[in-house]
Scaffold this active site. Structure first.
Site, PDB file in Angstrom:
ATOM      1  CD  GLU A   1      -2.940   3.220  -6.250  1.00  0.00           C
ATOM      2  OE1 GLU A   1      -3.949   2.899  -5.557  1.00  0.00           O
ATOM      3  OE2 GLU A   1      -1.508   2.325  -5.009  1.00  0.00           O
TER       4      GLU A   1
ATOM      5  NE  ARG B   1      -4.179  -1.031  -0.339  1.00  0.00           N
ATOM      6  CZ  ARG B   1      -4.253  -2.252  -1.051  1.00  0.00           C
ATOM      7  NH1 ARG B   1      -3.187  -2.343  -1.702  1.00  0.00           N
ATOM      8  NH2 ARG B   1      -4.858  -3.149  -1.177  1.00  0.00           N
TER       9      ARG B   1
ATOM     10  CG  HIS C   1      -2.781  -0.946  -6.855  1.00  0.00           C
ATOM     11  ND1 HIS C   1      -3.090  -0.179  -6.269  1.00  0.00           N
ATOM     12  CD2 HIS C   1      -2.920  -1.891  -6.469  1.00  0.00           C
ATOM     13  CE1 HIS C   1      -3.682  -0.495  -5.394  1.00  0.00           C
ATOM     14  NE2 HIS C   1      -3.445  -2.109  -5.661  1.00  0.00           N
TER      15      HIS C   1
HETATM   16  P1  NAD Z   1      -1.644 -10.968   4.792  1.00  0.00           P
HETATM   17  O1  NAD Z   1      -2.586 -10.309   5.903  1.00  0.00           O
HETATM   18  O2  NAD Z   1      -1.164 -12.397   4.791  1.00  0.00           O
HETATM   19  O3  NAD Z   1       0.014 -10.468   5.795  1.00  0.00           O
HETATM   20  C1  NAD Z   1       0.517  -9.499   5.904  1.00  0.00           C
HETATM   21  C2  NAD Z   1       1.382  -9.467   6.912  1.00  0.00           C
HETATM   22  O4  NAD Z   1       1.828  -8.338   7.539  1.00  0.00           O
HETATM   23  C3  NAD Z   1       1.176 -10.639   8.199  1.00  0.00           C
HETATM   24  O5  NAD Z   1       1.957 -11.283   7.832  1.00  0.00           O
HETATM   25  C4  NAD Z   1       0.939  -9.894   9.380  1.00  0.00           C
HETATM   26  O6  NAD Z   1       1.444 -10.293  10.561  1.00  0.00           O
HETATM   27  C5  NAD Z   1       2.454  -8.228   8.778  1.00  0.00           C
HETATM   28  N1  NAD Z   1       2.279  -7.579   9.465  1.00  0.00           N
HETATM   29  C6  NAD Z   1       0.998  -6.033  10.204  1.00  0.00           C
HETATM   30  N2  NAD Z   1       1.513  -5.610  10.488  1.00  0.00           N
HETATM   31  C7  NAD Z   1       3.211  -5.511  10.674  1.00  0.00           C
HETATM   32  C8  NAD Z   1       4.133  -4.407  11.271  1.00  0.00           C
HETATM   33  N3  NAD Z   1       3.945  -3.345  11.565  1.00  0.00           N
HETATM   34  N4  NAD Z   1       5.081  -5.167  10.574  1.00  0.00           N
HETATM   35  C9  NAD Z   1       5.899  -5.802  10.357  1.00  0.00           C
HETATM   36  N5  NAD Z   1       4.712  -7.053   9.547  1.00  0.00           N
HETATM   37  C10 NAD Z   1       3.407  -6.732  10.030  1.00  0.00           C
HETATM   38  O7  NAD Z   1      -1.720  -9.676   3.802  1.00  0.00           O
HETATM   39  P2  NAD Z   1      -1.962 -10.192   2.174  1.00  0.00           P
HETATM   40  O8  NAD Z   1      -2.827 -10.524   1.338  1.00  0.00           O
HETATM   41  O9  NAD Z   1      -0.082 -10.813   1.946  1.00  0.00           O
HETATM   42  O10 NAD Z   1      -1.081  -9.005   1.486  1.00  0.00           O
HETATM   43  C11 NAD Z   1      -0.238  -8.309   1.839  1.00  0.00           C
HETATM   44  C12 NAD Z   1      -0.065  -6.292   1.112  1.00  0.00           C
HETATM   45  O11 NAD Z   1      -0.849  -6.459  -0.218  1.00  0.00           O
HETATM   46  C13 NAD Z   1      -1.598  -6.315   1.760  1.00  0.00           C
HETATM   47  O12 NAD Z   1      -1.317  -4.098   2.052  1.00  0.00           O
HETATM   48  C14 NAD Z   1      -2.243  -6.166   0.899  1.00  0.00           C
HETATM   49  O13 NAD Z   1      -3.223  -4.790   0.506  1.00  0.00           O
HETATM   50  C15 NAD Z   1      -1.801  -5.748  -0.775  1.00  0.00           C
HETATM   51  N6  NAD Z   1      -2.182  -5.912  -1.756  1.00  0.00           N
HETATM   52  C16 NAD Z   1      -1.378  -6.016  -3.292  1.00  0.00           C
HETATM   53  C17 NAD Z   1      -2.234  -5.720  -4.678  1.00  0.00           C
HETATM   54  C18 NAD Z   1      -1.460  -5.121  -5.694  1.00  0.00           C
HETATM   55  O14 NAD Z   1      -2.151  -5.243  -5.807  1.00  0.00           O
HETATM   56  N7  NAD Z   1      -0.873  -4.751  -5.435  1.00  0.00           N
HETATM   57  C19 NAD Z   1      -2.775  -7.118  -4.545  1.00  0.00           C
HETATM   58  C20 NAD Z   1      -3.323  -7.709  -3.308  1.00  0.00           C
HETATM   59  C21 NAD Z   1      -3.060  -7.490  -1.873  1.00  0.00           C
END
Ligand code: NAD
Length: 341
Positions: free
Chosen positions: A273, A244, A292
């Site tokens: 964005e 994000r 994105h």
């Molecule tokens: P997820 O919830 O499976 O994993 C996120 C991880 O981050 C978790 O293990 C959590 O413990 C960790 N976390 C939370 N706070 C933290 C902190 N302060 N320090 C370190 N680690 C921390 O999520 P995901 O499905 O793997 O998605 C990850 C990211 O990717 C999200 O931001 C999601 O919005 C983004 N995403 C982006 C796209 C895109 O098109 N660019 C698509 C899908 C997801």
């Protein structure tokens, strides 16, 4: 029992899983309604609603007009546009699609790493403009390639070892890289079981040749990458963000790139964005911007639009939906809507 399902974001030419409703006595209303009033007038009598829970306003005003809705099935990972507290109060299950693009997003993170590490953009430009060739003497290597490192010897630091972070870690391990990660919420032993070394945030910043961000946006991760963080990174390090935009203090990233605190960046997500035309990142040759697009592939798109209907069918059959985001109401929900079979 006869059900009414309303799809508030039914795009033409997309398979929304309508056929799944054939086994139920259900009618399906379809449209694309983006504002509150349109959503309210089209969903009042719905037993189930499908919509983009990250963007369409499923707020309290909308939710309190629903007379018998048991599920809002979301077409997205993020669900920031739903008032979950109100959904809980009205006993409505809310779902997202948490797993449709794990391969795509982790793949783009690795793609950024390879493209940046191999200086693909700079070399591609030099070849097109000047027909430069690395075998024709030292010039190309010295001028464009240096320094370039063997991927196998590099360390990838992953911040947030959840679903996408883990998928990226496993891919990087497949390239023979050392992978370290910072995620205070992962249980002891889990990282090691993926061949990943747990480290604290500062160690990750200091030791990584690539830093890839995979946390959600939370108050804790907002601006997590600030100037101080970039200052701790190696000047040869590449920063990758497919998570994000607001997890990064963008002016600090821009300064860090301008001052050579880091070598470059792969940026899928920005604070604003689409990215503003005057954003300095646009003009930086050592930055790759992908607007994105990380989530997108034909397969992920198909899953994203199809899976919400599977959640609707579960809910209409009296089962708590697999991707339920508000399990705190599961007991009461099952009491009201549940079936034993
Ligand atoms: P997820 O919830 O499976 O994993 C996120 C991880 O981050 C978790 O293990 C959590 O413990 C960790 N976390 C939370 N706070 C933290 C902190 N302060 N320090 C370190 N680690 C921390 O999520 P995901 O499905 O793997 O998605 C990850 C990211 O990717 C999200 O931001 C999601 O919005 C983004 N995403 C982006 C796209 C895109 O098109 N660019 C698509 C899908 C997801």
């Amino acid at each position: 029992m006869s059900f009414r399902v309303v799809h508030t974001y039914a795009l033409p030419g997309v398979d929304h899983g309508d056929a799944l409703l054939e086994s139920l006595d259900a009618t399906l209303g379809k449209g694309v309604w983006l504002n509150e009033d349109d959503i309210i007038s089209n969903t009042k009598d719905a037993d189930a609603i499908i919509g983009v829970v990250s963007r369409q306003p499923f707020n309290r005003r909308v939710l309190e007009t629903l007379s018998k809705c048991r599920i809002i099935a979301g077409i997205a990972i993020g669900f920031e546009a739903v008032d979950l507290a109100a959904a809980n109060e009205f006993g409505i299950a809310v779902t997202n699609v948490p797993d449709y693009c794990l391969d795509e997003v982790s793949g783009l993170a690795i793609g950024f790493m390879l493209a940046l590490g191999h200086k693909m953009l700079q070399i591609d430009k030099a070849v097109r403009e000047r027909q430069i060739n690395f075998t024709g003497g030292r010039q190309a290597a010295d001028e464009i390639g240096y320094p370039m490192f063997r991927m196998h010897d590099q360390t990838l630091g992953i911040v947030g070892l959840g679903k996408i972070g883990t998928a990226a870690a496993l891919k990087a391990r497949g390239l023979g890289m050392r992978v370290i990660a910072y995620d205070p919420y992962v249980l002891d032993g889990v990282m090691e079981s993926h061949g990943v070394t747990p480290v604290d945030f500062d160690t990750l910043l200091r030791e990584s040749d690539f830093v890839s961000l995979h946390t959600p946006l939370t108050p804790e991760t907002h601006n997590m990458f600030d100037y101080e963080a970039f200052k701790k990174m190696k000047p040869t390090c590449y920063f990758i963000n497919t998570a994000r935009g607001k997890c990064v203090d963008e002016p600090a990233l821009i300064n860090a790139l301008q001052e050579g605190l880091i070598a470059g960046a792969g940026i899928d997500v920005t604070a604003e964005e689409p990215i503003a035309a005057d954003n300095p990142l646009i003009k930086m040759p050592n930055v790759i911007l992908t607007g994105h697009s990380a989530f997108y592939s034909t397969a992920s798109d198909a899953e994203l639009f199809y899976k919400p209907m599977t959640q609707v069918v579960m809910a209409l059959r009296g089962k708590w939906p697999l991707y339920g985001l508000n399990p705190e109401i599961k007991g009461a929900w099952l009491q009201k809507w549940g079936t034993v079979s």
